[in-house]
Design an enzyme around this catalytic site. Sequence first.
Site, PDB file in Angstrom:
ATOM      1  CD1 TRP A 155      -0.131  -1.435   3.174  1.00 51.90           C
ATOM      2  CD2 TRP A 155       0.535   0.696   3.283  1.00 51.90           C
ATOM      3  NE1 TRP A 155       0.648  -1.303   4.296  1.00 51.90           N
ATOM      4  CE2 TRP A 155       1.064   0.006   4.391  1.00 51.90           C
ATOM      5  CE3 TRP A 155       0.817   2.053   3.155  1.00 51.90           C
ATOM      6  CZ2 TRP A 155       1.864   0.600   5.349  1.00 51.90           C
ATOM      7  CZ3 TRP A 155       1.622   2.664   4.115  1.00 51.90           C
ATOM      8  CH2 TRP A 155       2.133   1.934   5.199  1.00 51.90           C
ATOM      9  CE  LYS A 179      -3.315  -9.165  -2.340  1.00 46.78           C
ATOM     10  NZ  LYS A 179      -4.018  -7.974  -1.889  1.00 46.78           N
ATOM     11  CB  ALA A 181      -2.007  -3.194  -0.673  1.00 45.61           C
ATOM     12  N   GLY A 232       6.645  -6.205  -0.449  1.00 46.52           N
ATOM     13  CA  GLY A 232       5.878  -6.162   0.795  1.00 46.52           C
ATOM     14  C   GLY A 232       6.763  -6.578   1.956  1.00 46.52           C
ATOM     15  CB  SER A 233       5.911  -7.587   5.377  1.00 44.27           C
ATOM     16  OG  SER A 233       5.051  -8.673   5.091  1.00 44.27           O
ATOM     17  CD  GLU A 254      12.911  -5.052  -4.991  1.00 50.12           C
ATOM     18  OE1 GLU A 254      13.412  -4.487  -3.998  1.00 50.12           O
ATOM     19  OE2 GLU A 254      13.543  -5.255  -6.035  1.00 50.12           O
ATOM     20  CB  CYS A 288      11.085  -0.559   1.710  1.00 50.47           C
ATOM     21  SG  CYS A 288      11.285   0.038   0.037  1.00 50.47           S
ATOM     22  CD  GLU A 385      10.112  -2.058   6.974  1.00 47.67           C
ATOM     23  OE1 GLU A 385       9.446  -3.110   7.083  1.00 47.67           O
ATOM     24  OE2 GLU A 385      10.393  -1.558   5.881  1.00 47.67           O
TER      25      GLU A 385
HETATM   26  P1  NAP Z   1       2.391  -6.876   3.392  1.00 45.66           P
HETATM   27  O1  NAP Z   1       1.512  -6.953   4.553  1.00 45.66           O
HETATM   28  O2  NAP Z   1       3.439  -7.914   3.228  1.00 45.66           O
HETATM   29  O3  NAP Z   1       1.428  -6.846   2.117  1.00 45.66           O
HETATM   30  C1  NAP Z   1       1.930  -6.723   0.813  1.00 45.66           C
HETATM   31  C2  NAP Z   1       0.979  -7.386  -0.153  1.00 45.66           C
HETATM   32  O4  NAP Z   1       0.937  -8.786   0.111  1.00 45.66           O
HETATM   33  C3  NAP Z   1      -0.458  -6.880  -0.060  1.00 45.66           C
HETATM   34  O5  NAP Z   1      -1.024  -6.880  -1.341  1.00 45.66           O
HETATM   35  C4  NAP Z   1      -1.101  -7.954   0.810  1.00 45.66           C
HETATM   36  O6  NAP Z   1      -2.482  -8.066   0.622  1.00 45.66           O
HETATM   37  C5  NAP Z   1      -0.400  -9.190   0.297  1.00 45.66           C
HETATM   38  N1  NAP Z   1      -0.437 -10.331   1.198  1.00 45.66           N
HETATM   39  C6  NAP Z   1      -0.535 -10.328   2.547  1.00 45.66           C
HETATM   40  N2  NAP Z   1      -0.543 -11.598   3.008  1.00 45.66           N
HETATM   41  C7  NAP Z   1      -0.446 -12.407   1.923  1.00 45.66           C
HETATM   42  C8  NAP Z   1      -0.418 -13.818   1.753  1.00 45.66           C
HETATM   43  N3  NAP Z   1      -0.453 -14.647   2.778  1.00 45.66           N
HETATM   44  N4  NAP Z   1      -0.311 -14.302   0.495  1.00 45.66           N
HETATM   45  C9  NAP Z   1      -0.254 -13.481  -0.570  1.00 45.66           C
HETATM   46  N5  NAP Z   1      -0.305 -12.132  -0.459  1.00 45.66           N
HETATM   47  C10 NAP Z   1      -0.376 -11.603   0.772  1.00 45.66           C
HETATM   48  O7  NAP Z   1       3.160  -5.480   3.304  1.00 45.66           O
HETATM   49  P2  NAP Z   1       2.551  -4.024   3.416  1.00 45.66           P
HETATM   50  O8  NAP Z   1       2.256  -3.752   4.850  1.00 45.66           O
HETATM   51  O9  NAP Z   1       1.479  -3.814   2.413  1.00 45.66           O
HETATM   52  O10 NAP Z   1       3.791  -3.123   2.935  1.00 45.66           O
HETATM   53  C11 NAP Z   1       4.776  -2.701   3.776  1.00 45.66           C
HETATM   54  C12 NAP Z   1       6.021  -3.561   3.632  1.00 45.66           C
HETATM   55  O11 NAP Z   1       6.458  -3.530   2.276  1.00 45.66           O
HETATM   56  C13 NAP Z   1       7.172  -3.020   4.440  1.00 45.66           C
HETATM   57  O12 NAP Z   1       7.847  -4.075   5.078  1.00 45.66           O
HETATM   58  C14 NAP Z   1       8.072  -2.383   3.393  1.00 45.66           C
HETATM   59  O13 NAP Z   1       9.419  -2.283   3.752  1.00 45.66           O
HETATM   60  C15 NAP Z   1       7.854  -3.282   2.226  1.00 45.66           C
HETATM   61  N6  NAP Z   1       8.232  -2.612   0.968  1.00 45.66           N
HETATM   62  C16 NAP Z   1       9.373  -3.011   0.340  1.00 45.66           C
HETATM   63  C17 NAP Z   1       9.775  -2.365  -0.818  1.00 45.66           C
HETATM   64  C18 NAP Z   1      11.018  -2.779  -1.528  1.00 45.66           C
HETATM   65  O14 NAP Z   1      11.181  -2.395  -2.673  1.00 45.66           O
HETATM   66  N7  NAP Z   1      11.924  -3.539  -0.912  1.00 45.66           N
HETATM   67  C19 NAP Z   1       9.009  -1.332  -1.346  1.00 45.66           C
HETATM   68  C20 NAP Z   1       7.840  -0.956  -0.680  1.00 45.66           C
HETATM   69  C21 NAP Z   1       7.464  -1.612   0.488  1.00 45.66           C
HETATM   70  P3  NAP Z   1      -3.529  -7.315   1.587  1.00 45.66           P
HETATM   71  O15 NAP Z   1      -3.281  -5.862   1.386  1.00 45.66           O
HETATM   72  O16 NAP Z   1      -4.829  -7.757   1.054  1.00 45.66           O
HETATM   73  O17 NAP Z   1      -3.230  -7.762   2.970  1.00 45.66           O
END
Ligand code: NAP
Length: 483
Positions: A155, A179, A181, A232-233, A254, A288, A385
Site C-alpha cells: 500500500w 493483486k 494491497a 511487501g513485508s 522486494e 522501505c 522496521e
Molecule cells: P504486506 O503486509 O506484506 O502486504 C503486501 C501485499 O501482500 C499486499 O497486497 C497484501 O495483501 C499481500 N499479502 C498479505 N498476506 C499475503 C499472503 N499470505 N499471500 C499473498 N499475499 C499476501 O506489506 P505491506 O504492509 O502492504 O507493505 C509494507 C512492507 O512492504 C514493508 O515491510 C516495506 O518495507 C515493504 N516494501 C518493500 C519495498 C522494496 O522495494 N523492498 C518497497 C515498498 C514496500 P492485503 O493488502 O490484502 O493484505
Amino acid sequence: MSDFSGYLCEGNLVAGQWIGADSGETIDVTNPATGEKLGTVPNCGAVETKRAIDAAHAAFKSFSQTDLNTRVGLLHRLREALLDNQEALAQLLTAEQGKPLAEARGEIGIGAAYVQWFAEEIRRAKGEIVPAPTGDRRLLVTRHPVGVVGMITPWNFPSSMLARKIAPALAAGCTVVAKPATATPYSGLAWAKLCEEAGYPSGTVNILTGSARGIGGAIMEDARVRKVTFTGSTEVGKELIRQSADTVKKVSMELGGNAPFIVFDDADIDAAIQGAMVSKYRNMGQTCVCANRIYVQAGIHDAFVEKLTAATAALKVGNGTEDGVEQGPMIDMDAVEKVEQFITDATEKGGKVVQGGKRHALGQTFFEPTVVTGATQDMAFATEEIFGPLSPVFKFDSEEQVVEMANATDFGLCAYVYTRDLGRVFRLNDALEYGMIGVNSGLITTVEAPFGGVKESGMGKEGGSQGLDDYLDTKYVAVAGIK
Ligand code: NAP
C-alpha cells in the site's frame, strides 16, 4: 482539485471484462485523512484468480510473439496515458493512501519514467553468440519472456510498485495477473484501465482485489504462473518463497528494510539534515528505504540533533491535498500503535523524546513527527522496521564501530552515508551489507539503477538493465553439423 472519478474503478479486470466477485461481496476503501468511504472493490478469491490466469495464459501465446515495435509502441501509449492523467491519478493516490499531493504526483511521474525506461531497455535485451569449441557448431544464447507473471504489491507506493513490475513484464512479452494491497486498491486498478486505454489485448493484464490468501494462493499454486514478483513485508515474502517451491517458480522479492543513516564528523551537516529529512519523513516514514536508524558521530552529534529537531518540528502536518502539507496521515491505526510501541520501548530503555512523540491533535491516524535521542542497539527499532515518522538518533565514535552497528540487522536494503572522505566511501561500500548505498544523498531511487536488497530484504532487482532480466529466460541453442 482534479476529478479522479474516471480512475476510481470499482470492478476488477479479468479476461478483458470488468467484473465483481462471484459472491457479490465487496470491501470498503476509506480515505485515511478523513475516515470517509471512497468506494468499494470486489472481494475476489481463488476462483476469479484462476479465470485471470486462464486468460493470461491464453493471451501469452500471441502477446509473447508480438513484434518488438508493437510492444514498444504500446508502452509509449501507456506512458502517455499516465502522464495525460497525472493529476487525477495523483489525487486518487492521495485520497486512498494519504501521502502529500506533491509526493503522489512524483510517484505517478516515476511510474511513467519506469514505463519509458523499459520501453527503451527492451530494445537492448540482446542474446549472445558464443565461440564454439569445434568449427562444425554455432552456439547461440537467446532470450524469451518467462510467461505469466503474478504480482503482489503493498500500500505504501500503490502505483509505482506496480510500474516497476508491469512495465518490464509487458516489455518482455509476459502477461500479468496482479493483486494490489487491499488498503489502496484504486491506484493498482487504475493500471488496468490505463492498459486498456493504451490498447493492450484482452487478457494481457488482469488485476484483482480481495482475499490475499485466496488470490495469492491461486497464483502460487498454479504451474502456469512462471514467475512471481512481490513487494511487501519480509514475513509474507518468506511465505511466498516457501509456496513457490512446489511449482519451481522464479521469484523476485522486494521486502522490508532497516536503513542506517550514518553521519560522520567530516560531513556537511546541513546537507545531512536535508538528506535525513527526505529519507526519514517521505510518505510519513512509510517507505522501505526510510532512514530507520540515524547514527551520528560524537563530534557533531549535539549540533545535528539540534538541527534535526528544529526541522522535524517545522514539518507541516495535515490532509495531503492541502497546500504546503509535508506529512499526511499514517495508513491505519495499527501503524500508529506500532510507532507508539517503539517510542515506549525506547523511553523505557533510556531514550529521550525531544520532539513530538504522540498522536497529532488532528486526530484520525495523524502522528507528530518525532525525534528520540539516546538510542541504543537494544531498542526494538535497532533491528525492526519502524515504518512511521520517528527518527531515533544513535551516537557513535569510530567507523569500525558504526559499521558493526549498521550491519547488526537481518535486513539489507539501503544504507546512507554522509562523509567527505573518499577513501571511507569505498571502505564502506565494501563493508556495509546493503543492496543500495546513498553517499551524501537521502534519495537515490531512479529508473536507471537496480533497486533491491540483500539478506532478508529480498532478491532480484527492479529498474536498471537488471530489472528486465527476471522477466526473460535464456535459452542455449547448439546448431551442429555445419560443414
Ligand atoms: P504486506 O503486509 O506484506 O502486504 C503486501 C501485499 O501482500 C499486499 O497486497 C497484501 O495483501 C499481500 N499479502 C498479505 N498476506 C499475503 C499472503 N499470505 N499471500 C499473498 N499475499 C499476501 O506489506 P505491506 O504492509 O502492504 O507493505 C509494507 C512492507 O512492504 C514493508 O515491510 C516495506 O518495507 C515493504 N516494501 C518493500 C519495498 C522494496 O522495494 N523492498 C518497497 C515498498 C514496500 P492485503 O493488502 O490484502 O493484505
